[in-house]
Write an enzyme that holds these catalytic residues in place. Sequence first.
Site, PDB file in Angstrom:
ATOM      1  CB  SER A 175      35.187 -38.043 -33.127  1.00  0.00           C
ATOM      2  OG  SER A 175      33.768 -39.044 -32.766  1.00  0.00           O
ATOM      3  NE  ARG A 190      44.302 -32.454 -26.396  1.00  0.00           N
ATOM      4  CZ  ARG A 190      44.446 -33.212 -27.602  1.00  0.00           C
ATOM      5  NH1 ARG A 190      43.843 -32.860 -28.672  1.00  0.00           N
ATOM      6  NH2 ARG A 190      45.291 -33.776 -27.473  1.00  0.00           N
ATOM      7  CG  ASP A 228      35.539 -40.934 -34.630  1.00  0.00           C
ATOM      8  OD1 ASP A 228      36.228 -41.039 -34.133  1.00  0.00           O
ATOM      9  OD2 ASP A 228      35.752 -40.174 -35.310  1.00  0.00           O
TER      10      ASP A 228
END
Length: 497
Positions: A175, A190, A228
């Site tokens: 996620s 990132r 997710d």
Amino acid sequence: MGKVAVATAVVCAAAVSTAAVLVVRHRMQNSGKWAKTMDILRDFEDKCATPIGKLRQVADAMTVEMHAGLASDGGSKLKMLISYVDNLPTGDETGIFYALDLGGTNFRVLRVKLGGVENVKKEFQEVSIPPNLMIGKSEELFDFIAGELAKFVATEDEDMQIPPGTQRELGFTFSFPVKQSSIAGGTLVRWTKGFNIEDAVGLDVVEELTKAMERVGLDMRVSALVNDTVGTLAGGRYSNTNVIAAVILGTGTNAAYVERANAIPKWQGLHPKSGEMVINMEWGNFRSSHLPLTEFDESLDNDSLNPGEQVYEKMISGMYLGEVVRRVLLKMAEEAEFFGDTVPTKLQKPFILRTPDMSAMHHDSTPDLKVVATKLKDILEISNTSLKMRKVIVELCEIVATRGARLSAAGILGILKKTGRDVTKQEENQTSVIAMDGGLFEHYTKFRNVMQDTMSELLGEETCKNIIVELSNDGSGLGAALLAASHSQYLEYIEST
């Protein structure tokens, strides 16, 4: 004696008069401090205001950014990442699959036996990630995860065994922003949500997990890499074909939705047969001049690991709501002596006030706000608060939660606008379901209620009848397993059994 008595009386009168002056002065000082506290609260409330007109501007800005992000990479604050999921579950998937759901301070490992919508068996375990691994080395984090996954695999019972001679398959819910290159490959763009492992940025997270599993002797293939929110969308669609988008409101926040393939200018490949593609918006990075940012949001952002990034997430997600409340209380303590003439030491510690604690105070229904008093004592070591002070704290929680909930609703409206589902069309009576997941939405009742009420306010009575916002609990874990099933290397075998 008469002179002495008179002198004594004069001295006593002077003392009483001085004491009275001190009492009045003390009351005036306290009154001034209280007025300063209320000035801080009201100023904050004004700057957090989300009138319906502003929310429509936020929704419109979200739609504009969505278009820009679909047109080109780097064209928007929204990444609008192509997920490579072009076929969502149908409900016919069967077999035994694993899922790993990494999305915050905890991760889950799941074992799922699929036998149709009405016949799903799940086993799972939740594991806390040691804080040092969230800012350490990539190999250390993935070795820890692989080790815990191997322990979980070792608990298989006879009913959850894969066919002999086959390899276990895993759907990996990851996620964080990933530049996906295929259904089972993608490089980390990132970190968010408090993670900051520098040497992992730019690496293929499936490769990193695969190497870690090999190091611990676990024979398992990653069949699908899923965000997710994409997982929640897949899990929701498995049981309800009307699911068109998914939103996570938990530690962090994100949204994914089903887009027409021909509405994605940056898509270079052949259009999928389905004509659709799931887009991972990474909406936490949304930013607009219409967002009601305050000095507290700006200071939180400046002090964060990722200044200038994830601005929307920092206003609406579970990791940050309690921290905004703490920062306002700190200003009250420093400038209005809200907790007395010294600033409580614990109150100066960032993130000490977690959103679950904020929620508990916000929902306190005891006449004397006993829960608020207990939380202040246990977390911040602040005792002897008055009922009046505790009421201010509850009101502060209300302001922060309401702003977050209403901005969340505006984001959902932006998605509905982009997909043309924000109005009721006479020729079609389509139902659109938004699958929700995340502890903030599930457990923070007042937040959830405000968000749903705001959706009704924004959409109007008629359209609102066709828009359903529902909890899809553990949708992301189940969704990852479902997508592993639909991309299994043994698909022909599974379909023939």
